[in-house]
Design an enzyme around this catalytic site. Structure first.
Site, short mmCIF file in Angstrom:
data_model
loop_
_atom_site.label_atom_id
_atom_site.label_comp_id
_atom_site.label_asym_id
_atom_site.label_seq_id
_atom_site.Cartn_x
_atom_site.Cartn_y
_atom_site.Cartn_z
N ASP A 14 10.98 16.39 23.65
CA ASP A 14 11.43 15.47 24.17
C ASP A 14 11.59 14.99 25.64
O ASP A 14 12.78 14.18 26.22
CB ASP A 14 13.23 15.97 23.67
CG ASP A 14 13.66 16.02 22.27
OD1 ASP A 14 13.32 16.83 21.17
OD2 ASP A 14 14.81 16.45 22.18
N LYS A 92 14.31 14.62 14.96
CA LYS A 92 15.06 15.84 14.82
C LYS A 92 16.13 14.74 15.41
O LYS A 92 16.30 13.58 15.89
CB LYS A 92 14.46 17.05 15.35
CG LYS A 92 14.59 16.66 16.82
CD LYS A 92 14.34 17.72 17.42
CE LYS A 92 14.26 17.99 19.33
NZ LYS A 92 15.95 17.58 19.79
N CYS A 133 16.91 21.95 23.80
CA CYS A 133 15.91 22.18 23.39
C CYS A 133 15.05 22.94 23.08
O CYS A 133 14.23 23.07 22.26
CB CYS A 133 15.44 20.61 23.25
SG CYS A 133 17.47 19.69 22.13
#
Ligand SMILES: [Zn+2]
Length: 180
Positions: A14, A92, A133
């Protein structure tokens, strides 16, 4: 020739505009992981990168400010991230019921299967954010039987509580993640 028993993969979590300073859910110093990752990237046989990739409306935004909406500028990778050797993007959090913290929850690919097909034994995880994450991805990777390494210079935490990042590191270590 690569020795298949030592295939090493890098998972970049990310590193997207909305998680960097100026973004809608900026992680403090989030952009500072970029040069570190760019230096590390050549050490790996396989490189994959996850993207938070949310619909306009999702239960996830009850908890967080709107961020990383699919196809938005905020969902783009940080412009300075070197992705020349990127093999696979993992999307995701793509449904309206799905937090999608872990890269192993990617909906466009089965990450475990993909890594195992490539004989990956060791997975190094970097990116944002340590306490969400990165942690979720690292714990899932351990559960899936990988040796897991987290580079502490190449991750940053949200730190809603100031010690969240520290606690996440301890939790990962206790689960068997090697912190370097
Ligand atoms: Zn999200």
């Amino acid at each position: 020739m690569k020795n298949l028993s030592t295939v090493k993969a890098l998972l970049i979590v990310d590193v997207q505009n909305d998680f960097c300073p100026g973004g809608t859910l900026a992680v403090p110093e989030g952009d500072q992981v970029v040069p570190v990752i760019n230096q590390l990237i050549n050490q790996f046989d396989i490189v994959c990168a996850s993207k938070d990739w949310h619909p306009n409306e999702t239960i996830h935004f009850d908890r967080w400010p709107v961020h990383c909406v699919a196809d938005s500028l905020g969902a783009d990778f940080h412009p300075k991230l070197n992705l020349d050797s990127l093999d696979q993007i993992l999307f995701k959090g793509t449904s309206n019921q799905d937090d999608g913290y872990s890269a192993f929850e990617a909906t466009n690919i089965n990450l475990t299967q993909w890594l195992k097909q490539k004989e990956v034994k060791e997975l190094t995880i970097v990116g944002l954010a340590t306490d969400y994450c990165v942690k979720a991805s690292a714990l899932d990777a351990i559960d899936q039987g990988f040796k897991v390494v987290v580079h502490q210079e190449a991750v940053r935490a949200v730190n809603m509580d100031p010690n969240d990042g520290k606690h996440a590191m301890i939790e990962m270590k206790q689960a068997g993640v090697e912190i370097v």
